[in-house]
Scaffold this motif. Sequence first.
Motif, PDB file in Angstrom:
ATOM      1  N   LEU A 114       0.835  -1.192   0.000  1.00  0.00           N
ATOM      2  CA  LEU A 114       0.000   0.000   0.000  1.00  0.00           C
ATOM      3  C   LEU A 114       0.871   1.243   0.000  1.00  0.00           C
ATOM      4  O   LEU A 114       1.718   1.418   0.874  1.00  0.00           O
ATOM      5  CB  LEU A 114      -0.905  -0.025   1.234  1.00  0.00           C
ATOM      6  N   GLU A 115       0.665   2.119  -0.982  1.00  0.00           N
ATOM      7  CA  GLU A 115       1.394   3.377  -1.070  1.00  0.00           C
ATOM      8  C   GLU A 115       0.442   4.522  -0.711  1.00  0.00           C
ATOM      9  O   GLU A 115      -0.686   4.574  -1.201  1.00  0.00           O
ATOM     10  CB  GLU A 115       1.949   3.576  -2.479  1.00  0.00           C
ATOM     11  N   GLN A 116       0.908   5.436   0.116  1.00  0.00           N
ATOM     12  CA  GLN A 116       0.037   6.497   0.612  1.00  0.00           C
ATOM     13  C   GLN A 116      -0.517   7.365  -0.515  1.00  0.00           C
ATOM     14  O   GLN A 116      -1.701   7.694  -0.523  1.00  0.00           O
ATOM     15  CB  GLN A 116       0.780   7.375   1.623  1.00  0.00           C
ATOM     16  N   ILE A 117       0.305   7.724  -1.488  1.00  0.00           N
ATOM     17  CA  ILE A 117      -0.161   8.599  -2.568  1.00  0.00           C
ATOM     18  C   ILE A 117      -1.229   7.909  -3.407  1.00  0.00           C
ATOM     19  O   ILE A 117      -2.221   8.529  -3.828  1.00  0.00           O
ATOM     20  CB  ILE A 117       1.030   9.077  -3.454  1.00  0.00           C
ATOM     21  N   ASP A 118      -1.060   6.609  -3.643  1.00  0.00           N
ATOM     22  CA  ASP A 118      -2.056   5.857  -4.419  1.00  0.00           C
ATOM     23  C   ASP A 118      -3.382   5.790  -3.662  1.00  0.00           C
ATOM     24  O   ASP A 118      -4.459   5.942  -4.249  1.00  0.00           O
ATOM     25  CB  ASP A 118      -1.552   4.441  -4.712  1.00  0.00           C
ATOM     26  N   LEU A 119      -3.296   5.546  -2.349  1.00  0.00           N
ATOM     27  CA  LEU A 119      -4.504   5.479  -1.537  1.00  0.00           C
ATOM     28  C   LEU A 119      -5.196   6.837  -1.480  1.00  0.00           C
ATOM     29  O   LEU A 119      -6.422   6.929  -1.573  1.00  0.00           O
ATOM     30  CB  LEU A 119      -4.162   4.991  -0.129  1.00  0.00           C
ATOM     31  N   GLN A 120      -4.424   7.898  -1.339  1.00  0.00           N
ATOM     32  CA  GLN A 120      -4.997   9.249  -1.329  1.00  0.00           C
ATOM     33  C   GLN A 120      -5.778   9.515  -2.616  1.00  0.00           C
ATOM     34  O   GLN A 120      -6.908  10.018  -2.579  1.00  0.00           O
ATOM     35  CB  GLN A 120      -3.892  10.290  -1.176  1.00  0.00           C
ATOM     36  N   ASN A 121      -5.162   9.167  -3.734  1.00  0.00           N
ATOM     37  CA  ASN A 121      -5.821   9.403  -5.024  1.00  0.00           C
ATOM     38  C   ASN A 121      -7.085   8.572  -5.174  1.00  0.00           C
ATOM     39  O   ASN A 121      -8.099   9.034  -5.712  1.00  0.00           O
ATOM     40  CB  ASN A 121      -4.850   9.098  -6.167  1.00  0.00           C
ATOM     41  N   GLU A 122      -7.030   7.338  -4.695  1.00  0.00           N
ATOM     42  CA  GLU A 122      -8.204   6.466  -4.767  1.00  0.00           C
ATOM     43  C   GLU A 122      -9.343   7.027  -3.924  1.00  0.00           C
ATOM     44  O   GLU A 122     -10.515   7.025  -4.351  1.00  0.00           O
ATOM     45  CB  GLU A 122      -7.844   5.058  -4.297  1.00  0.00           C
ATOM     46  N   LYS A 145     -12.454  -1.244   5.361  1.00  0.00           N
ATOM     47  CA  LYS A 145     -12.660  -2.694   5.487  1.00  0.00           C
ATOM     48  C   LYS A 145     -11.958  -3.457   4.361  1.00  0.00           C
ATOM     49  O   LYS A 145     -11.376  -4.514   4.598  1.00  0.00           O
ATOM     50  CB  LYS A 145     -14.157  -3.009   5.486  1.00  0.00           C
ATOM     51  N   ARG A 146     -12.011  -2.911   3.155  1.00  0.00           N
ATOM     52  CA  ARG A 146     -11.392  -3.601   2.026  1.00  0.00           C
ATOM     53  C   ARG A 146      -9.883  -3.715   2.212  1.00  0.00           C
ATOM     54  O   ARG A 146      -9.288  -4.773   1.943  1.00  0.00           O
ATOM     55  CB  ARG A 146     -11.716  -2.853   0.720  1.00  0.00           C
ATOM     56  N   TYR A 147      -9.264  -2.653   2.697  1.00  0.00           N
ATOM     57  CA  TYR A 147      -7.808  -2.700   2.879  1.00  0.00           C
ATOM     58  C   TYR A 147      -7.403  -3.442   4.146  1.00  0.00           C
ATOM     59  O   TYR A 147      -6.326  -4.057   4.176  1.00  0.00           O
ATOM     60  CB  TYR A 147      -7.223  -1.290   2.851  1.00  0.00           C
ATOM     61  N   ILE A 148      -8.238  -3.415   5.173  1.00  0.00           N
ATOM     62  CA  ILE A 148      -7.949  -4.238   6.354  1.00  0.00           C
ATOM     63  C   ILE A 148      -7.968  -5.713   5.962  1.00  0.00           C
ATOM     64  O   ILE A 148      -7.145  -6.516   6.436  1.00  0.00           O
ATOM     65  CB  ILE A 148      -8.974  -3.968   7.474  1.00  0.00           C
ATOM     66  N   LYS A 150      -7.243  -6.965   2.994  1.00  0.00           N
ATOM     67  CA  LYS A 150      -6.022  -7.201   2.211  1.00  0.00           C
ATOM     68  C   LYS A 150      -4.798  -7.324   3.116  1.00  0.00           C
ATOM     69  O   LYS A 150      -4.005  -8.275   3.002  1.00  0.00           O
ATOM     70  CB  LYS A 150      -5.828  -6.059   1.217  1.00  0.00           C
ATOM     71  N   ILE A 151      -4.648  -6.365   4.035  1.00  0.00           N
ATOM     72  CA  ILE A 151      -3.486  -6.368   4.927  1.00  0.00           C
ATOM     73  C   ILE A 151      -3.536  -7.567   5.870  1.00  0.00           C
ATOM     74  O   ILE A 151      -2.533  -8.263   6.077  1.00  0.00           O
ATOM     75  CB  ILE A 151      -3.422  -5.052   5.733  1.00  0.00           C
ATOM     76  N   GLY A 152      -4.717  -7.807   6.448  1.00  0.00           N
ATOM     77  CA  GLY A 152      -4.860  -8.904   7.405  1.00  0.00           C
ATOM     78  C   GLY A 152      -4.593 -10.264   6.786  1.00  0.00           C
ATOM     79  O   GLY A 152      -3.936 -11.120   7.388  1.00  0.00           O
ATOM     80  N   LEU A 153      -5.094 -10.472   5.575  1.00  0.00           N
ATOM     81  CA  LEU A 153      -4.888 -11.762   4.924  1.00  0.00           C
ATOM     82  C   LEU A 153      -3.424 -11.978   4.556  1.00  0.00           C
ATOM     83  O   LEU A 153      -2.885 -13.072   4.760  1.00  0.00           O
ATOM     84  CB  LEU A 153      -5.768 -11.861   3.673  1.00  0.00           C
ATOM     85  N   SER A 154      -2.771 -10.949   4.027  1.00  0.00           N
ATOM     86  CA  SER A 154      -1.352 -11.099   3.685  1.00  0.00           C
ATOM     87  C   SER A 154      -0.523 -11.353   4.946  1.00  0.00           C
ATOM     88  O   SER A 154       0.495 -12.061   4.901  1.00  0.00           O
ATOM     89  CB  SER A 154      -0.840  -9.873   2.934  1.00  0.00           C
ATOM     90  N   ASP A 155      -0.976 -10.813   6.077  1.00  0.00           N
ATOM     91  CA  ASP A 155      -0.327 -11.063   7.366  1.00  0.00           C
ATOM     92  C   ASP A 155      -0.522 -12.524   7.773  1.00  0.00           C
ATOM     93  O   ASP A 155       0.442 -13.230   8.126  1.00  0.00           O
ATOM     94  CB  ASP A 155      -0.933 -10.123   8.402  1.00  0.00           C
ATOM     95  N   ILE A 156      -1.754 -13.012   7.722  1.00  0.00           N
ATOM     96  CA  ILE A 156      -2.049 -14.402   8.090  1.00  0.00           C
ATOM     97  C   ILE A 156      -1.254 -15.390   7.236  1.00  0.00           C
ATOM     98  O   ILE A 156      -0.726 -16.391   7.733  1.00  0.00           O
ATOM     99  CB  ILE A 156      -3.557 -14.678   7.944  1.00  0.00           C
ATOM    100  N   LEU A 157      -1.153 -15.097   5.953  1.00  0.00           N
ATOM    101  CA  LEU A 157      -0.457 -16.005   5.033  1.00  0.00           C
ATOM    102  C   LEU A 157       1.068 -15.884   5.119  1.00  0.00           C
ATOM    103  O   LEU A 157       1.791 -16.610   4.432  1.00  0.00           O
ATOM    104  CB  LEU A 157      -0.910 -15.736   3.595  1.00  0.00           C
TER     105      LEU A 157
END
Length: 264
Positions: A114-122, A145-148, A150-157
């Motif tokens: 996740l890049e801050q500038i990309d998220l800001q633009n989105e 919720k969508r990014y939690i 993504k982050i949570g699943l990549s953490d679990i895996l």
Amino acid sequence: MAAESFSFSDIFVKRLIEISGGTLSPEEIDQLLDSFSKEAGKYFFTNSSESNLIRILSSVFDKAFFLSELLKYPHEIEILIAIAANSNYLSDIVVRNPEYIYQIFDQTYLLHELEQIDLQNEIIAGLEQFKTYSSKLNFLRQIKKRYILKIGLSDILGQKDLKTVTEQLSILAKTINAKLFDISLDEILQKYKINYPASNFCLCSLGKLGGNELNYSSDVDLILFFDKNYVIKETKKEYQEILAETALLFINSSSQITDHGYIY
């Protein structure tokens, strides 16, 4: 070492057959159960985990097609089991938003940091589609919720280390809260029909968020500074009064629990 198999309950098997709608053969049902069981054996899989999995499978739009796809792509089963076994919260996100499932099946999407500038633009582009304050809040709740997920699943895996996970959670919180404060200020300015004030302000992160070490359950600690106070001609209110009212709206909007969840 091979994973230990987990035995699903008769209730689960019956529900799985119902979900398939008769489109899968008995052999395919057995194959699906075998794959589920092997993946479940990698975790502390409980009755609650089994319930999460059946809720997820029941939430998808074309259930029979979805099950047939799981037979073709074993990594999708790995992802579903990982979510069901490790997090009721992530399971709830998927159940309420089944459209997110195919996103998290995409390994490129999961691995992308996740890049801050990309998220800001989105977020800016997304908010432009909504007119009311409440609809903008719901958008921020959904994107969180969508990014939690993504982050949570990549953490679990195990795809991201602890430092990266906490940085990603911090980027998400900082970006969403910054935009939430902006739209809260706009709402207060519109309320009093005020043009954008001449003074400047700065919303600063403290604690774990300030150190980019936010975890999943951390509070968000913020402090608000402004450079000078003055009376705003349109309302005869002071600038600090406008910021104080904005801060109260910001806090209430962020923490309010709704059908779409809360923000922070």
